[in-house]
Motif scaffolding. Sequence first.
Motif, PDB file in Angstrom:
ATOM      1  N   THR A 202      13.696 -17.046 -19.627  1.00 49.49           N
ATOM      2  CA  THR A 202      14.399 -17.964 -20.609  1.00 49.49           C
ATOM      3  C   THR A 202      15.180 -19.020 -19.669  1.00 49.49           C
ATOM      4  O   THR A 202      15.071 -20.199 -19.660  1.00 49.49           O
ATOM      5  N   GLN A 203      15.719 -18.423 -18.449  1.00 44.31           N
ATOM      6  CA  GLN A 203      16.531 -19.374 -17.530  1.00 44.31           C
ATOM      7  C   GLN A 203      15.560 -20.023 -16.714  1.00 44.31           C
ATOM      8  O   GLN A 203      15.905 -21.283 -16.586  1.00 44.31           O
ATOM      9  N   LYS A 204      14.245 -19.618 -16.367  1.00 42.24           N
ATOM     10  CA  LYS A 204      13.386 -20.366 -15.652  1.00 42.24           C
ATOM     11  C   LYS A 204      12.990 -21.819 -16.619  1.00 42.24           C
ATOM     12  O   LYS A 204      12.802 -22.667 -16.164  1.00 42.24           O
ATOM     13  N   THR A 205      12.738 -21.378 -17.813  1.00 41.27           N
ATOM     14  CA  THR A 205      12.163 -22.401 -18.669  1.00 41.27           C
ATOM     15  C   THR A 205      13.321 -23.501 -18.706  1.00 41.27           C
ATOM     16  O   THR A 205      13.097 -24.561 -18.816  1.00 41.27           O
ATOM     17  N   LEU A 206      14.639 -23.137 -18.966  1.00 42.36           N
ATOM     18  CA  LEU A 206      15.576 -23.916 -19.301  1.00 42.36           C
ATOM     19  C   LEU A 206      15.835 -24.861 -17.956  1.00 42.36           C
ATOM     20  O   LEU A 206      15.893 -26.243 -17.999  1.00 42.36           O
ATOM     21  N   GLU A 207      15.752 -24.008 -16.903  1.00 42.59           N
ATOM     22  CA  GLU A 207      15.805 -25.001 -15.641  1.00 42.59           C
ATOM     23  C   GLU A 207      14.792 -26.073 -15.650  1.00 42.59           C
ATOM     24  O   GLU A 207      15.069 -27.201 -14.987  1.00 42.59           O
ATOM     25  N   GLY A 208      13.408 -25.788 -15.673  1.00 45.32           N
ATOM     26  CA  GLY A 208      12.463 -26.788 -15.805  1.00 45.32           C
ATOM     27  C   GLY A 208      12.635 -27.850 -16.867  1.00 45.32           C
ATOM     28  O   GLY A 208      12.400 -28.997 -16.518  1.00 45.32           O
ATOM     29  N   LEU A 209      13.066 -27.444 -18.149  1.00 43.24           N
ATOM     30  CA  LEU A 209      13.065 -28.624 -19.160  1.00 43.24           C
ATOM     31  C   LEU A 209      14.330 -29.298 -18.732  1.00 43.24           C
ATOM     32  O   LEU A 209      13.981 -30.740 -18.985  1.00 43.24           O
TER      33      LEU A 209
ATOM     34  N   GLN B 114      10.232 -24.358 -27.843  1.00 45.43           N
ATOM     35  CA  GLN B 114      10.597 -23.526 -26.850  1.00 45.43           C
ATOM     36  C   GLN B 114      10.064 -24.032 -25.450  1.00 45.43           C
ATOM     37  O   GLN B 114      10.823 -23.882 -24.527  1.00 45.43           O
ATOM     38  N   HIS B 115       9.003 -24.596 -25.397  1.00 47.19           N
ATOM     39  CA  HIS B 115       8.519 -25.069 -24.223  1.00 47.19           C
ATOM     40  C   HIS B 115       8.164 -26.306 -23.751  1.00 47.19           C
ATOM     41  O   HIS B 115       7.781 -26.867 -22.796  1.00 47.19           O
ATOM     42  N   ASP B 116       8.165 -27.249 -25.065  1.00 46.69           N
ATOM     43  CA  ASP B 116       7.786 -28.496 -24.945  1.00 46.69           C
ATOM     44  C   ASP B 116       8.436 -29.506 -24.037  1.00 46.69           C
ATOM     45  O   ASP B 116       9.418 -29.623 -24.203  1.00 46.69           O
ATOM     46  N   GLU B 117       7.524 -29.721 -23.267  1.00 46.36           N
ATOM     47  CA  GLU B 117       8.128 -30.797 -22.051  1.00 46.36           C
ATOM     48  C   GLU B 117       8.588 -32.154 -22.837  1.00 46.36           C
ATOM     49  O   GLU B 117       9.484 -32.700 -21.990  1.00 46.36           O
ATOM     50  N   THR B 118       7.995 -32.599 -23.870  1.00 50.34           N
ATOM     51  CA  THR B 118       8.466 -33.941 -24.580  1.00 50.34           C
ATOM     52  C   THR B 118       9.581 -33.676 -25.345  1.00 50.34           C
ATOM     53  O   THR B 118      10.246 -34.725 -25.770  1.00 50.34           O
ATOM     54  N   ALA B 119      10.211 -32.456 -25.615  1.00 44.24           N
ATOM     55  CA  ALA B 119      11.400 -32.439 -26.458  1.00 44.24           C
ATOM     56  C   ALA B 119      12.635 -33.105 -25.940  1.00 44.24           C
ATOM     57  O   ALA B 119      13.326 -33.734 -26.664  1.00 44.24           O
TER      58      ALA B 119
ATOM     59  N   GLY C  53       8.049 -25.383 -34.403  1.00 48.29           N
ATOM     60  CA  GLY C  53       6.805 -26.451 -34.486  1.00 48.29           C
ATOM     61  C   GLY C  53       7.282 -27.670 -33.500  1.00 48.29           C
ATOM     62  O   GLY C  53       6.518 -28.648 -33.701  1.00 48.29           O
ATOM     63  N   GLY C  54       8.251 -27.408 -32.566  1.00 43.10           N
ATOM     64  CA  GLY C  54       8.216 -28.641 -31.567  1.00 43.10           C
ATOM     65  C   GLY C  54       9.217 -29.612 -32.256  1.00 43.10           C
ATOM     66  O   GLY C  54       9.681 -29.383 -33.353  1.00 43.10           O
ATOM     67  N   ALA C  55       9.426 -30.603 -31.564  1.00 40.27           N
ATOM     68  CA  ALA C  55      10.394 -31.729 -32.148  1.00 40.27           C
ATOM     69  C   ALA C  55      10.073 -33.194 -31.886  1.00 40.27           C
ATOM     70  O   ALA C  55      10.405 -33.854 -32.722  1.00 40.27           O
ATOM     71  N   THR C  56       8.907 -33.104 -30.945  1.00 38.20           N
ATOM     72  CA  THR C  56       8.400 -34.515 -30.799  1.00 38.20           C
ATOM     73  C   THR C  56       7.936 -35.342 -31.801  1.00 38.20           C
ATOM     74  O   THR C  56       7.707 -36.749 -32.011  1.00 38.20           O
ATOM     75  N   TRP C  57       7.331 -34.527 -32.923  1.00 37.96           N
ATOM     76  CA  TRP C  57       6.669 -35.006 -34.012  1.00 37.96           C
ATOM     77  C   TRP C  57       7.421 -35.871 -34.996  1.00 37.96           C
ATOM     78  O   TRP C  57       7.319 -36.595 -35.692  1.00 37.96           O
ATOM     79  N   ILE C  58       8.997 -35.369 -35.067  1.00 34.82           N
ATOM     80  CA  ILE C  58       9.775 -36.080 -35.975  1.00 34.82           C
ATOM     81  C   ILE C  58       9.989 -37.684 -35.953  1.00 34.82           C
ATOM     82  O   ILE C  58       9.668 -38.382 -36.958  1.00 34.82           O
ATOM     83  N   PRO C  59      10.107 -38.311 -34.653  1.00 34.70           N
ATOM     84  CA  PRO C  59      10.038 -39.676 -34.675  1.00 34.70           C
ATOM     85  C   PRO C  59       8.663 -40.282 -35.025  1.00 34.70           C
ATOM     86  O   PRO C  59       8.582 -41.365 -35.783  1.00 34.70           O
TER      87      PRO C  59
END
Length: 378
Positions: A335-342, A302-307, A258-264
Amino acid sequence: MPKMWTNSGDSHFLEPDDVWDARLPKALAELTPKSQKDPDGEWETVSVDGQTFRRKLPTSAAVQFIEESHKPQGVRDPVARLADLDKEGVWGEVIFPSLGMWASTFRTPELLKACMRASNEYARDELAPVSKRYVVTGQVSTLDVDDAVSEIEWLAENGFKSVFLPTTPHPSAPDWHRKEWEPFWEICEKSGIVPAFHIGTDPVDMTSGGAGQVFRGPGGAVMNYTETTFSGQRAAMKLVASGALDRHPDLKILISEGGATWIPFLGDRLLEGYRQHHMAVRPKLTRDPKEILMTQVYASFQHDETAVAANEAMGYKNVMFGSDYPHMEGTFGHTQKTLEGLFAHAKPETVERITQGVFYELFPDVPPVPESTDAIQG
């Protein structure tokens, strides 16, 4: 570049089609979900627990995407799965069931209780022993609270470290913020079992088209996907505001996918409501609700840029990466490409926390990533 290893707070496994039928008495097995497609392939008739309804099948384009997402052998083979994980750079992972999506359509407590036990025995006997890297979630019936309490006791006795819960219980049961669930949270806290709520698991009316069919018309696909995230936020809200987490300070819960930025943000709203409406607030909490949310609720993305920013700029340290293997929304194949970008501009301690630290805080029994991970499995 060297492989960036991560743990995952979200993945899925497709159980054998007969996992329930093969383990249940014939009278109950006949009531488990069955489907028959029309000759034209556009509709199917579904029977489950004495109910029959028809639903339209996904379009050919959607079917193609689903088939592509299920290509990995590891989605059905727990041994082959390790090779998929090694290739992607995923070490430990939380593994959710697939048949559990049917739980809210059952209406007979005896049947659902038996199905959950069958799924749990399969997970214990066939999945968990394959690798210590797997955190296989157990399942409980939410049709009856007493059945859920009984099953969570069984899960604790059989070594499970997490239990999959729908974001809203069965319609006939009390909601998560009600006092009836208190024994359940108590057992989870005492045994160290992490309740893992997966988004998109609210009870659904299958006669209206099934899971995910909330909006139709322009923008429907995007709105339906976005809508699934809100149920996880509501589950966290209920456990904080009701005092369930405050009463059980050692209980940690996970909201997956569900993403993470919503918590704060949610923490701010809960705190404002508690402060500005204190005269009407029941129960009174021993800590402020934002603190409870930020420390006892963990969230995977998984992909959220704001996480990453939620960790570094907003003070929310319980952000966890999740690959969502092998679903189309996940990172399998990139996965590796995603992690590198994040993490391109993230601090080293942030990377370590999101990819490793948070996971081990919840599941310390999973072995650490070895210094040399070349062709390592198991």
